[in-house]
Enzyme design. Structure first.
Site, PDB file in Angstrom:
ATOM      1  CE  LYS A   3     -12.037  -8.838 -20.100  1.00  0.00           C
ATOM      2  NZ  LYS A   3     -13.082  -7.794 -20.148  1.00  0.00           N
ATOM      3  CD  GLU A  15       2.095  -8.344  -5.267  1.00  0.00           C
ATOM      4  OE1 GLU A  15       2.882  -9.144  -4.712  1.00  0.00           O
ATOM      5  OE2 GLU A  15       1.971  -7.168  -4.900  1.00  0.00           O
ATOM      6  CB  CYS A  31       5.253  -4.413   0.050  1.00  0.00           C
ATOM      7  SG  CYS A  31       6.137  -2.865  -0.227  1.00  0.00           S
ATOM      8  CE1 TYR A  32       1.550   0.853   5.625  1.00  0.00           C
ATOM      9  CE2 TYR A  32      -0.115  -0.874   5.799  1.00  0.00           C
ATOM     10  CZ  TYR A  32       0.399   0.339   6.213  1.00  0.00           C
ATOM     11  OH  TYR A  32      -0.217   1.036   7.220  1.00  0.00           O
ATOM     12  N   GLY A  80       0.831  -1.203   0.000  1.00  0.00           N
ATOM     13  CA  GLY A  80       0.000   0.000   0.000  1.00  0.00           C
ATOM     14  C   GLY A  80       0.860   1.245   0.000  1.00  0.00           C
ATOM     15  CG  HIS A 127       5.305  -5.882  -4.625  1.00  0.00           C
ATOM     16  ND1 HIS A 127       4.063  -5.651  -4.080  1.00  0.00           N
ATOM     17  CD2 HIS A 127       6.074  -4.824  -4.279  1.00  0.00           C
ATOM     18  CE1 HIS A 127       4.078  -4.490  -3.431  1.00  0.00           C
ATOM     19  NE2 HIS A 127       5.284  -3.966  -3.531  1.00  0.00           N
ATOM     20  N   GLY A 154     -20.357  -7.983 -27.627  1.00  0.00           N
ATOM     21  CA  GLY A 154     -19.338  -8.796 -28.273  1.00  0.00           C
ATOM     22  C   GLY A 154     -18.171  -9.090 -27.345  1.00  0.00           C
ATOM     23  N   GLY A 155     -18.052  -8.321 -26.268  1.00  0.00           N
ATOM     24  CA  GLY A 155     -16.979  -8.564 -25.304  1.00  0.00           C
ATOM     25  C   GLY A 155     -17.268  -9.831 -24.512  1.00  0.00           C
ATOM     26  CG  ASP A 175     -16.273  -8.858 -19.070  1.00  0.00           C
ATOM     27  OD1 ASP A 175     -15.562  -9.877 -19.124  1.00  0.00           O
ATOM     28  OD2 ASP A 175     -15.822  -7.719 -18.853  1.00  0.00           O
ATOM     29  CB  SER A 176     -21.799  -8.237 -22.429  1.00  0.00           C
ATOM     30  OG  SER A 176     -21.154  -8.239 -23.681  1.00  0.00           O
ATOM     31  CB  THR A 177     -20.283 -12.981 -24.848  1.00  0.00           C
ATOM     32  OG1 THR A 177     -20.029 -11.862 -25.694  1.00  0.00           O
ATOM     33  CG2 THR A 177     -20.717 -14.152 -25.691  1.00  0.00           C
TER      34      THR A 177
END
Ligand code: XMP
Length: 508
Positions: free
Chosen positions: A364, A167, A79-80, A53, A165, A222-223, A225-227
């Protein structure tokens, strides 16, 4: 199902930590520090991870009650979070010159957390404060090239802190560290997180939420997520799922046809609204991109509402909201709004629908996995992200239809070349943008001015940061040749070589 809690201290990396944990099989969710103690007491919590952070523990940065560290589950401070562990458990933290970027660390002790690590490894650091003295009973496991404590562990092996880090992809053995941490947690095979296995549960949830006669409208673009949202709703309630596809005229070449074809193949009827004339007419001559975003957002709501009103008994709206949109990203409060992005705003409240958000638990990559499991073709699963306002943000200066077509054709060429060479999936986004600058060219023997097109190909993990892709010169050469020969109004192709930050991905 047991889960990890990632205590979000406001670093942009908290989401990356949760993603990495999920990737290695441990389902993870973000919690705010104030909620950490109460959440950590829940019996399904298997581990706590304290994120990095921007604050300093030396200047009253957010803390954790001591009891949160005593709940008995494995803890990893990053880290933090590493510094906070030191401060909370009786060690000390001091301010130093810091370490930024790639930093070598040396292991002093062999520990299960570092299984598969060599004695010396590259990590990515970003810190000014450092742990000067570990808490009593802690052992130093690794030091950095400047001699700072890079990793420490409590005597009972339950609490770890790392200064680097793990990640981020710049720590090559970071993923391995998370795998090792999950072993420390002791996850049983049947507890492993698998997003695709969640489909039956999500489908049941939709079924029980939506009344027997009610319909659900879904704005599809068409993306992915919505599909995937539309597919899940259709799986739950069949024909009472009504995807609405508004064509705003700003899609990639061939995209509207592909979207309709995809749904046709899946056996799902789509309500198609071609509103491109209306959108393009409203955008013509508008130079300010933010203004264009507002125009597109407003029009979209209007057009969508009109289409939805034609669907009998439509009581629900399903949206492809993802986990990072739900959780406050930890951005510094009051920070400047760079762009008024991310999803056409205000849809739900204005339209008075009940809201379904079947993807709000997922990242995603996980949505891609679900899409694949639901039978979506690879082209859809791996299609690059595309901004809601479409090609409108790839036209610089005054918006004109001519420049829109240049951006559309040139972007298509960029994508085609990358696909043909097998490079498409390896990059985050790839497109071309155009403004008002002209370059002098020669056509035959005559002087001919033409547009300058800027090609942007970036690599990124989450669009928060990005770097330009070091594609081979031959690729740029092919892109340039094709653009200038197939789009006669273009005589110069430039390649954008600035990372984000300082620039953004889209030109405006
Ligand atoms: P920038 O340009 O801010 O973009 O670096 C980061 C990511 O967001 C996308 N983007 C948008 N997405 N509406 C969207 O839905 C927008 O107005 C918008 N502007 C940018 C961009 O394509 C990139 O993936």
């Amino acid at each position: 199902m047991r889960r990890a809690l990632v205590v979000n201290f406001g670093g942009q990396y908290a989401h990356l930590i949760a993603r990495r944990l999920r990737e290695v099989g441990l389902y993870a969710e973000l919690v705010a520090p104030e909620e950490a103690l109460e959440s950590a007491r829940s019996p399904d919590v298997a581990a706590l991870v304290l994120s990095g952070g921007p604050s300093s523990v030396l200047e009253g940065g957010p803390g954790l009650p001591r009891e949160a560290l005593d709940v008995g589950v494995p803890i990893l401070g990053i880290c933090y979070g590493h510094q906070l562990l030191a401060q909370t458990l009786g060690g000390s933290v001091e301010r130093g010159p810091g370490e930024y970027g790639r930093t070598s660390v040396r292991l002093l002790v062999r520990d299960p957390l570092f299984d598969g690590w060599s004695d010396e490894e590259t990590t990515w650091m970003s810190h000014g404060d450092y742990v000067a003295r570990p808490p009593p009973g802690f052992e130093v496991l690794a030091v950095s090239e400047r001699g700072y404590i890079a990793a420490m562990r409590s005597r009972d092996g339950r609490i770890y802190g790392v200064q680097f880090h793990p990640e981020v992809s710049h720590t090559p053995k970071g993923r391995l560290l998370f795998e090792n941490f999950v072993k420390v947690v002791g996850l049983r095979p049947e507890e492993r997180w698998d997003p695709a296995a969640q489909v039956p549960r999500i489908v049941e949830e939709i079924k029980s939420a939506v009344g027997p006669e009610e319909r659900v409208v879904i704005g599809v673009s068409g993306g992915i997520d919505s599909t995937v949202t539309a597919l899940l709703v259709a799986r739950a309630i069949g024909e009472r799922a009504v995807p609405i596809f508004v064509n705003h005229g700003l899609f990639r070449e061939g995209e509207p046809e592909e979207v309709l074809e995809t749904f046709r193949r899946l056996g799902i009827a789509v309500k198609y609204v071609d509103a491109s004339e209306e959108f393009l007419r409203s955008l013509e001559g508008v130079a300010d991109c933010e203004e264009r975003r507002r125009i597109i957002g407003r029009l979209f709501v209007d057009v969508f509402a009109r289409a939805a009103a034609e669907v009998p008994n439509a009581k629900w709206l399903a949206q492809g909201t993802l986990y990072p949109d739900v959780i406050e990203s930890g951005a510094v409060k009051g920070a400047d709004k760079i762009k008024s992005h991310h999803n056409v705003g205000g849809l739900p409240e204005k339209l008075g629908f009940n809201l379904l958000e079947p993807l709000k638990q997922f990242y995603k990559d996980e949505v891609r996995a679900i899409g694949k499991a639901l039978g979506l073709p690879d082209e859809v699963v791996h299609r690059h992200p595309f901004p809601g306002p479409g090609l409108a943000v790839r036209v610089m200066g005054k918006f004109t239809r001519e420049k829109l077509e240049v951006a559309r054709k040139a972007s298509k060429i960029v994508e085609d070349v990358l696909k043909r060479r097998g490079l498409y999936r390896g990059v985050w986004q790839a497109f071309a943008a155009v403004g008002d600058d002209k370059w002098v060219g020669v056509k035959g023997d005559a002087r001919a001015e033409g547009y300058v097109v800027i090609v942007r190909i970036v690599e990124s993990e989450d669009a928060m940061t990005a770097d330009y892709s070091r594609v081979p010169y031959e690729v740029l050469d092919e892109i340039s040749r094709r653009i200038t020969s197939e789009i006669p109004s273009v005589v110069m192709v430039a390649y954008a070589v600035t990372s984000k930050p300082p620039s953004t991905i889209e030109p405006c």
